[in-house]
Scaffold this active site. Structure first.
Site, PDB file in Angstrom:
ATOM      1  NE  ARG A 170      -4.121   1.912   0.629  1.00  0.00           N
ATOM      2  CZ  ARG A 170      -5.303   1.852  -0.306  1.00  0.00           C
ATOM      3  NH1 ARG A 170      -5.406   1.320  -1.359  1.00  0.00           N
ATOM      4  NH2 ARG A 170      -6.322   2.423   0.252  1.00  0.00           N
ATOM      5  CB  THR A 192      -8.809  -1.255  -8.564  1.00  0.00           C
ATOM      6  OG1 THR A 192      -8.846  -0.141  -7.621  1.00  0.00           O
ATOM      7  CG2 THR A 192      -7.817  -2.167  -7.900  1.00  0.00           C
ATOM      8  CB  THR A 235      -5.547   0.318  -7.106  1.00  0.00           C
ATOM      9  OG1 THR A 235      -6.411   1.344  -7.504  1.00  0.00           O
ATOM     10  CG2 THR A 235      -4.961   0.476  -5.815  1.00  0.00           C
ATOM     11  CD  GLU A 239      -4.434   3.554  -3.594  1.00  0.00           C
ATOM     12  OE1 GLU A 239      -5.857   3.360  -3.541  1.00  0.00           O
ATOM     13  OE2 GLU A 239      -3.946   3.662  -4.799  1.00  0.00           O
ATOM     14  CG  ASP A 247      -8.731   4.702  -0.863  1.00  0.00           C
ATOM     15  OD1 ASP A 247      -9.612   5.380  -1.388  1.00  0.00           O
ATOM     16  OD2 ASP A 247      -8.262   3.712  -1.304  1.00  0.00           O
ATOM     17  N   GLY A 283     -12.868  -1.970  -7.836  1.00  0.00           N
ATOM     18  CA  GLY A 283     -14.187  -1.399  -7.795  1.00  0.00           C
ATOM     19  C   GLY A 283     -14.266  -0.667  -6.289  1.00  0.00           C
ATOM     20  N   GLY A 284     -13.103  -0.127  -5.744  1.00  0.00           N
ATOM     21  CA  GLY A 284     -13.271   0.868  -4.462  1.00  0.00           C
ATOM     22  C   GLY A 284     -14.025  -0.093  -3.620  1.00  0.00           C
TER      23      GLY A 284
HETATM   24  N1  GLU Z   1      -8.302   2.777  -3.430  1.00  0.00           N
HETATM   25  C1  GLU Z   1      -9.275   1.859  -3.658  1.00  0.00           C
HETATM   26  C2  GLU Z   1      -9.138   0.688  -2.362  1.00  0.00           C
HETATM   27  O1  GLU Z   1      -7.927   0.626  -1.978  1.00  0.00           O
HETATM   28  C3  GLU Z   1      -9.046   0.886  -4.623  1.00  0.00           C
HETATM   29  C4  GLU Z   1      -9.495   1.845  -5.965  1.00  0.00           C
HETATM   30  C5  GLU Z   1     -10.803   1.332  -6.334  1.00  0.00           C
HETATM   31  O2  GLU Z   1     -10.976   0.390  -6.693  1.00  0.00           O
HETATM   32  O3  GLU Z   1     -11.507   2.459  -6.500  1.00  0.00           O
HETATM   33  O4  GLU Z   1      -9.773   0.349  -1.790  1.00  0.00           O
END
Ligand code: GLU
Length: 626
Positions: free
Chosen positions: A132, A435, A453, A474, A477, A522-523
């Site tokens: 990460r 991602t 991602t 990132e 997040d 997919g976040g």
């Molecule tokens: N940043 C997201 C996560 O770590 C992944 C990125 C995404 O799929 O939007 O959960």
């Protein structure tokens, strides 16, 4: 492969690497007088599997010799070539991921981060690597608030800025995965991706659409415009897209090692560009705070997996800073608890009741992860993934109606589960979607489940000049401002901290042997897509590819729940609405997730599976199709 055998086959790594990249043996670096030979290795001496075949793009494939499933045909083929030429699952996972960095540059690549869950056949153990991104050392819990008002900064403004860029973790994860589990050198593993970037790939509709959706944002950054909008337009479907700058970045990484990024010129370029991004005339964006020291102190970390059990399977997922492993475990535990509470199994309920249960379980798990999970000490992992906690949380479940009003309050993971205790409700954080996920299994029984991602599709929008890759966003997040009322928010920014993720690369074992590997982009919907696929396959009696293709619902404890059109616009949606669910469109594109999976079958066979339609369909391959 053990560390010892990996280390003792440095020369064979070169040989194998050369074979992978198609170099004649005469071009290999050799020590004086020595003939290049492939040193015997416990994994490689089981037989040469011959020249790889070019495989078609397909959402499901069964066969032997190993398997790769990703969203992209070129990337899956790179992984299959590595397996066919004697590489193992770690080698193929890194090579496939690097290729995805080329063909899916808006979802993954050198400038981002990710999480790997790995089953090592020799030790029979599952371990994980946390790659990460980290925040700069100067970050505080107020970095994303306006000093004048104390309010959260505007989210889209931060996304397309240097302030959202964390220290990339992906190159460090690749190097560590190869060191700990692989047989190839980084040099060999990245060569196919370098070639793909230099020679180009054929643009498909997804790539064009993603470029078009980002075009305005990309035009803010001249370097991004130059690389990804040739002629100032999204590339045409069917044209060949080359990225010689990215080929240069891969060449630098593979020939000089990851130090070129964490301690060298590539790192200097990243720091310079994220601190003061080049922008188009009249455009200004916030600069970031990364330093060379932040890069030099980055480490990809080995971590014990999250382990839970579901219907006799051992489920392994990603620990903190991802919330994925914890939330998937809690959802599955809640589904079991609902079975116990109602006396009716998930298999035996109708589709509406199944989705109702699934919605309530996932919303409940999101309430808990939002309250308790982040890159902080003292996350109550054991409690959140315990069946006792799920049993208590199941007290909120009513088969006849959705919990209302949303949000569902968090539970109290205190080890005492005799009441129906809840904590005060809190606001819900928001997350985007992008991602990519890949899944690999090799013929020795090693399995890799790897999600990577750059956060939002197109990341920060900032391309590192001369290197052709996008930097992540990132750090968005993190929660910008406290979301948990009087309780501490575990996901505020902090120095060197890793933002909470939803990525959920997952491996299921049966009787200690690999059974299923699965994951999705997919976040925050990653958690629901992965759980829904597992439930569809294990409980709803769907073949794996159908469990992936099944219409998705994603309830994350917000005021509405995302539902794909097949649910939203049909009788199932109407019936869920009658139960009190507030369904909404899944957004643009109107789909949730892009799962890839591999199932181990008897007799050394594998079933690789991917999406049939979402993201233009995925690419499931095996070395020797049956
Ligand atoms: N940043 C997201 C996560 O770590 C992944 C990125 C995404 O799929 O939007 O959960």
């Amino acid at each position: 492969m053990s560390r010892l055998s990996a280390r003792t086959t440095t020369r064979s790594r070169w040989v194998l690497g050369a074979l992978v990249v198609g170099l004649p043996l005469s071009l290999l670096p050799t020590t004086a007088g020595a003939q290049p030979t492939v040193a015997p290795s416990p994994q490689r001496d089981r037989g040469w599997h011959g020249q790889p075949t070019t495989l078609p793009k397909a959402p499901v494939m069964v066969g032997s010799g190993g398997a790769v499933s990703s969203v992209d045909r070129d990337a899956s083929q790179v992984g299959i070539d590595v397996l066919a030429r004697g590489g193992n699952a770690a080698d193929a996972a890194v090579a496939t991921a690097a290729a995805l960095g080329v063909t899916e540059p808006y979802s993954a690549g050198i400038g981002g981060g990710g999480f790997l869950v790995y089953y090592d056949a020799r030790s029979k153990k599952v371990s994980t690597i946390d790659g990460r991104e980290t925040a700069p050392a100067t970050f505080t819990d107020k970095t994303f608030t306006d000093p004048a008002t104390g309010n959260a900064l505007d989210f889209p403004t931060v996304v397309s800025s240097g302030l959202s860029v964390g220290v990339p973790g992906t190159p460090a994860l690749w190097a560590k995965a190869l060191r700990d589990h692989g047989t190839l050198s980084l040099n060999a593993a990245l060569k196919p991706a370098e070639r793909l970037a230099a020679q180009g790939f054929v643009v498909d509709q997804t790539f064009r659409d993603q470029t078009a959706q980002n075009a305005d944002r990309f035009r803010k950054f001249p370097e991004t415009q130059r690389v990804f909008l040739p002629g100032n337009q999204p590339p045409v479907v069917g044209s060949v897209f080359r990225n010689p700058d990215m080929a240069k970045a891969y060449r630098a990484l593979r020939t000089r090692g990851t130090d070129v990024l964490y301690r060298g010129r590539l790192g200097e370029a990243i720091v310079r560009e994220s601190n003061a991004p080049h922008t188009a005339p009249g455009v200004s964006v916030m600069g970031g705070q990364l330093t060379l020291r932040d890069l030099a102190s980055y480490r990809a970390l080995t971590k014990a997996p999250i382990h839970s059990q579901y219907k006799g399977f051992d489920v392994y997922g990603m620990p903190v800073p991802s919330s994925g492993g914890i939330a998937v475990a809690e959802i599955l535990n809640l589904m079991t608890a609902y079975e116990q509470r109602t006396g009716v199994t998930t298999r035996d309920v109708d589709q509406v009741q199944y989705l109702h249960r699934f919605s309530e379980a996932s919303a409940t798990a999101f309430a808990d992860r939002n309250r308790y999970v982040g890159d902080v000490p003292g996350v109550p992992v054991g409690e959140l993934t315990s069946t006792g906690f799920a049993g208590e949380r199941a007290c909120l479940f009513d088969p006849a109606k959705a919990y209302s009003p949303r949000p569902i309050p968090p539970g109290v993971p205190d080890g005492s589960y005799t009441s129906c205790a809840t904590a005060p409700v809190s606001a819900q954080p928001s997350e985007g979607q992008s991602t990519t996920h890949l899944t690999v299994a090799d013929r020795w029984g090693n399995v890799a489940s790897y999600t990577l991602t750059i956060e939002q599709t197109g990341g920060s929008g900032i391309t590192v000049p001369g290197y052709g890759f996008l930097l992540n966003n990132e750090l968005t997040d993190f929660n910008f401002a406290p979301t948990q009322g009087d309780a501490p928010d575990p996901n505020l920014p902090g120095p060197g901290k890793r933002p909470r993720s939803s990525m959920s690369p997952t491996i299921l074992l049966q009787d200690g042997k690999p059974f299923l590997a699965v994951g999705s982009p997919g976040g925050a919907t990653i958690i629901t897509s992965v759980s829904q696929t597992i439930l569809g396959y294990l409980d709803r009696g769907l073949p794996l590819v159908d469990a992936i293709a099944a219409p998705r619902l994603s309830s994350r404890n917000g005021s509405t729940e995302g539902a794909e059109p097949a649910i939203l616009d049909g009788p199932t949606g109407a019936a869920l609405t009658a139960l009190g669910h507030k369904l909404a469109s899944a957004g643009t594109p109107n789909e949730i997730g892009a799962v890839t999976a591999i199932r181990s079958l008897d007799g050394g066979l594998f079933e690789a599976a991917a999406e049939t339609v979402r993201r233009g369909g995925g690419s499931a391959m095996v070395v020797h199709p049956r």
